[in-house]
Design an enzyme around this catalytic site. Sequence first.
Site, mmCIF file in Angstrom:
data_model
loop_
_atom_site.group_PDB
_atom_site.id
_atom_site.type_symbol
_atom_site.label_atom_id
_atom_site.label_comp_id
_atom_site.label_asym_id
_atom_site.label_seq_id
_atom_site.Cartn_x
_atom_site.Cartn_y
_atom_site.Cartn_z
ATOM 1 N N HIS A 16 0.818 -1.212 0.000
ATOM 2 C CA HIS A 16 0.000 0.000 0.000
ATOM 3 C C HIS A 16 0.851 1.261 0.000
ATOM 4 O O HIS A 16 0.326 2.369 -0.108
ATOM 5 C CB HIS A 16 -0.970 0.009 1.201
ATOM 6 C CG HIS A 16 -0.321 0.168 2.533
ATOM 7 N ND1 HIS A 16 0.017 -0.893 3.340
ATOM 8 C CD2 HIS A 16 0.029 1.276 3.225
ATOM 9 C CE1 HIS A 16 0.549 -0.444 4.467
ATOM 10 N NE2 HIS A 16 0.568 0.870 4.416
ATOM 11 N N ASP A 75 0.037 -7.685 0.745
ATOM 12 C CA ASP A 75 0.352 -6.261 0.918
ATOM 13 C C ASP A 75 1.863 -6.156 0.823
ATOM 14 O O ASP A 75 2.559 -6.049 1.827
ATOM 15 C CB ASP A 75 -0.160 -5.749 2.269
ATOM 16 C CG ASP A 75 0.046 -4.239 2.439
ATOM 17 O OD1 ASP A 75 0.515 -3.598 1.478
ATOM 18 O OD2 ASP A 75 -0.254 -3.720 3.530
ATOM 19 N N GLY A 126 2.765 5.516 10.245
ATOM 20 C CA GLY A 126 4.155 5.827 9.977
ATOM 21 C C GLY A 126 5.060 4.626 10.089
ATOM 22 O O GLY A 126 6.204 4.650 9.652
ATOM 23 N N SER A 176 4.374 1.719 8.623
ATOM 24 C CA SER A 176 4.128 0.866 7.456
ATOM 25 C C SER A 176 5.400 0.462 6.734
ATOM 26 O O SER A 176 6.292 1.286 6.512
ATOM 27 C CB SER A 176 3.223 1.588 6.455
ATOM 28 O OG SER A 176 1.879 1.429 6.779
ATOM 29 N N SER A 192 1.963 -4.205 7.766
ATOM 30 C CA SER A 192 0.849 -3.882 6.890
ATOM 31 C C SER A 192 -0.068 -2.856 7.534
ATOM 32 O O SER A 192 -0.135 -1.715 7.099
ATOM 33 C CB SER A 192 0.071 -5.156 6.531
ATOM 34 O OG SER A 192 -1.086 -4.847 5.779
#
Length: 378
Positions: free
Chosen positions: A222, A251, A330, A332, A347
């Site tokens: 993402h 993801d 933040g 991710s 994720s």
Amino acid sequence: MELFRFLAFLAAVLPVAYGAPTQASNSLHPKVLAAMKRDLGLDAEQATARVARDIQASEVIELLRASAGNSFAGAWIAEDVINVAVTDAALASEVTAAGANPVIVSSSLSKLEDAKLALDNIDIEQPKTLASSDSAATGIAAYYVDVAANKLVIEALADSTAHAESLAAQVGLAASEFEVKTVDAMPTTFATVIGGDAYIIDRAFRCSFGFSVTTGFVSAGHCGSSGSSATTSSGASLGTFSGSVFPGSADMSYVRTVSGTTLSGTIDGYGSGNQAVSGSTASATGSSICRSGSTSGVHCGTVRALGATVTYAEGRVTGLTQTNVCAEPGDSGGPFYTGAQAQGVTSGGSGDCTSGGTTYFQPVNEILSTYGLTLVRG
């Protein structure tokens, strides 16, 4: 017979490995040791022993998975014990010989996983605007196989429990084979990164590096789409997203870096040096696990479920691992790891590192196999 002898050998040697660290306590990164002490209540010696146990437990579980075949019903670690569930009581002695605790259950792992796959193939209706007042309490948040409970668990908001029950029946599960749990909020992705090891996508927003591979690095899907640019915080070119999947079956993303980029096989220690990465042996349910992120630093917890399906606003994502490690916006794309073994990239989830929460990660081995990548080891 040869397998039985080998399992008996493991039963003799593994308890020794689990009972004492295989290396000095400083073999784990100081930041990891501090986080495991804070989050799991373990001192340096206990943390080192637990990580060694968790990694070696995975080997025992894979051997028993192969020997049990369709009777295998999952495995998990609890109170320093490897529990292996089987549907055939005749296999109990083989499980015991391997140094694990046999648990006899009614449903095989393959049956529950098939039901979960059937859910993945159903177009589950979700509220179009999750923030609106008339849909705030509806939605299927996630579903996964709970191997310890021998059930498929469906997490739903308060007004969607009946919907969850009907979905379970639709995929052929009896009442004893599933459980509906009510959750307070739908998961969200951790999409905005500040500080630390960050990179910028299309010069617009930031995510965290996951793990270095020989031709670039991996992160969350993402974070960017195929063709998106990746730059350093100062604007220097890193490369381009060569592959990205989100939502759907994963993801995950892979950024192929430009010539001259230094690719280090380490994880940011946030002021305490870097944690080297030495492999990617996947940890079992119940194993200890830590996460490093540019917003909240290093936090640890345990693996709660494998192969979870999570519903984000953008759509469902299958094949994620559920943990009770906290994370915040933040974080991710940042790395999950057990000791020096890479596990996956952050994720999304719910909660925060003040009140606690649930975080999901994309297993790294799927990323490596999908794109034909090789980890850089420290």
